[in-house]
Design an enzyme around this catalytic site. Structure first.
Site, PDB file in Angstrom:
ATOM      1  N   LYS A  13       0.839  -1.210   0.000  1.00  0.00           N
ATOM      2  CA  LYS A  13       0.000   0.000   0.000  1.00  0.00           C
ATOM      3  C   LYS A  13       0.875   1.262   0.000  1.00  0.00           C
ATOM      4  CE  LYS A  13      -2.258  -0.906   3.864  1.00  0.00           C
ATOM      5  NZ  LYS A  13      -1.597  -2.169   4.283  1.00  0.00           N
ATOM      6  N   ARG A  88      -9.366   0.845   9.166  1.00  0.00           N
ATOM      7  CA  ARG A  88      -8.927  -0.504   9.488  1.00  0.00           C
ATOM      8  C   ARG A  88     -10.000  -1.291  10.238  1.00  0.00           C
ATOM      9  NH1 ARG A  88      -3.237   0.493   9.338  1.00  0.00           N
ATOM     10  NH2 ARG A  88      -1.895  -1.280   9.716  1.00  0.00           N
ATOM     11  N   ARG A 127      11.959  -7.067   4.175  1.00  0.00           N
ATOM     12  CA  ARG A 127      11.994  -5.632   4.495  1.00  0.00           C
ATOM     13  C   ARG A 127      12.913  -5.395   5.704  1.00  0.00           C
ATOM     14  NH1 ARG A 127       6.261  -2.553   4.916  1.00  0.00           N
ATOM     15  NH2 ARG A 127       6.109  -2.932   7.132  1.00  0.00           N
ATOM     16  N   ARG A 139      11.458  -1.526  12.068  1.00  0.00           N
ATOM     17  CA  ARG A 139      10.275  -1.119  12.823  1.00  0.00           C
ATOM     18  C   ARG A 139      10.014  -2.104  13.955  1.00  0.00           C
ATOM     19  NH1 ARG A 139       5.390   0.073   8.671  1.00  0.00           N
ATOM     20  NH2 ARG A 139       4.258  -0.905  10.378  1.00  0.00           N
ATOM     21  N   ARG A 150      -0.338  -8.568  13.774  1.00  0.00           N
ATOM     22  CA  ARG A 150      -0.898  -7.590  12.829  1.00  0.00           C
ATOM     23  C   ARG A 150      -1.730  -8.308  11.766  1.00  0.00           C
ATOM     24  NH1 ARG A 150       4.367  -4.840  10.988  1.00  0.00           N
ATOM     25  NH2 ARG A 150       3.098  -3.616   9.568  1.00  0.00           N
TER      26      ARG A 150
HETATM   27  P1  AMP Z   1       0.975   0.611   9.319  1.00  0.00           P
HETATM   28  O1  AMP Z   1       2.151   1.494   9.119  1.00  0.00           O
HETATM   29  O2  AMP Z   1      -0.214   1.006   8.485  1.00  0.00           O
HETATM   30  O3  AMP Z   1       1.310  -0.850   9.177  1.00  0.00           O
HETATM   31  O4  AMP Z   1       0.504   0.824  10.841  1.00  0.00           O
HETATM   32  C1  AMP Z   1       1.362   0.523  11.919  1.00  0.00           C
HETATM   33  C2  AMP Z   1       0.557   0.403  13.195  1.00  0.00           C
HETATM   34  O5  AMP Z   1      -0.097   1.640  13.487  1.00  0.00           O
HETATM   35  C3  AMP Z   1      -0.566  -0.616  13.173  1.00  0.00           C
HETATM   36  O6  AMP Z   1      -0.117  -1.943  13.437  1.00  0.00           O
HETATM   37  C4  AMP Z   1      -1.476  -0.093  14.281  1.00  0.00           C
HETATM   38  O7  AMP Z   1      -0.942  -0.365  15.560  1.00  0.00           O
HETATM   39  C5  AMP Z   1      -1.385   1.407  14.070  1.00  0.00           C
HETATM   40  N1  AMP Z   1      -2.403   1.886  13.116  1.00  0.00           N
HETATM   41  C6  AMP Z   1      -2.184   2.453  11.894  1.00  0.00           C
HETATM   42  N2  AMP Z   1      -3.346   2.790  11.298  1.00  0.00           N
HETATM   43  C7  AMP Z   1      -4.324   2.419  12.164  1.00  0.00           C
HETATM   44  C8  AMP Z   1      -5.748   2.484  12.119  1.00  0.00           C
HETATM   45  N3  AMP Z   1      -6.399   2.986  11.052  1.00  0.00           N
HETATM   46  N4  AMP Z   1      -6.433   2.006  13.186  1.00  0.00           N
HETATM   47  C9  AMP Z   1      -5.810   1.516  14.269  1.00  0.00           C
HETATM   48  N5  AMP Z   1      -4.472   1.411  14.367  1.00  0.00           N
HETATM   49  C10 AMP Z   1      -3.728   1.854  13.325  1.00  0.00           C
END
Ligand code: AMP
Length: 193
Positions: A13, A88, A127, A139, A150
């Site tokens: 994404k 999400r 990654r 990360r 996740r």
């Molecule tokens: P990402 O970079 O999109 O993989 O997001 C990393 C982490 O941020 C996720 O595993 C969640 O802990 C938190 N996070 C990001 N976007 C959301 C969302 N829309 N709702 C809830 N938690 C989020």
């Protein structure tokens, strides 16, 4: 143009959003990036979110809805935006609907990148390896345990978001396992460009 890119962690994404951002001159709004910035800056939201993010859980709907509601009001979103990592949960999707409706705006497309779990796991390991090789910091949530969590959260809470948009006839799916350029081409064709 107002777009949502859906898909599991590691689906690409971020990569595709960055290309769309360049092509259409609209910003990529990644809730993950915004939350990581808040954690780094030690803001109250960051302090609240850190532990749950490190463990691979989901931050509360109220927090992320508040972040997006404020962000889409900014001047650079006037022509549209690409949502990456939001919504999400179905509750977040419904909040977004209400937010857009109150501004008399609509989504132009909801695109889901479809990738098998096994491929996601090997991508995320790759990654982490590449980040280490480049001297960067992996990360905290890209370790195998947090990544597994996740993915579980994705299947439990986020896959229903795809069903939600499918039920209202807005969902388009793209094979996220194809080569990066092929995925971009398929997204362009979905967008009719
Ligand atoms: P990402 O970079 O999109 O993989 O997001 C990393 C982490 O941020 C996720 O595993 C969640 O802990 C938190 N996070 C990001 N976007 C959301 C969302 N829309 N709702 C809830 N938690 C989020």
């Amino acid at each position: 143009m107002r777009l949502i890119l859906l898909g599991p962690p590691g689906a690409g994404k971020g990569t595709q959003s960055a290309r769309l951002e360049q092509k259409y001159g609209i910003p990529q709004l990644s809730t993950g990036d915004m939350l990581r910035a808040a954690v780094k800056a030690g803001t109250p939201v960051g302090l609240q979110a850190k532990a749950v993010m490190d463990a691979g859980g989901l931050v509360s709907d109220d927090i992320v809805v508040g972040i997006i509601a404020a962000r889409i009001e900014e001047a650079d979103c006037a022509k549209g935006f690409i949502l990456d990592g939001f919504p999400r949960t179905v509750a977040q999707a419904k909040s977004l609907d209400a937010m857009l409706k109150s501004k008399h705006k609509e989504l132009d497309a909801v695109i889901e990148l479809v990738v098998d779990d096994q491929i996601l796991l090997s991508r995320i390991e790759g990654r982490a390896r590449e980040t280490v090789a480049a001297g960067g910091t992996v990360r905290a949530d890209d370790n195998p345990d947090a990544f597994k969590k996740r993915l579980e959260q994705y299947h439990q809470l986020t896959a229903p978001v795809s069903d939600y948009y499918r039920s209202v006839g807005e969902l388009r799916t793209v094979d996220g396992m194809a080569a990066i350029d092929a995925v971009t081409a398929e997204i362009d064709s979905v967008l009719g460009k």
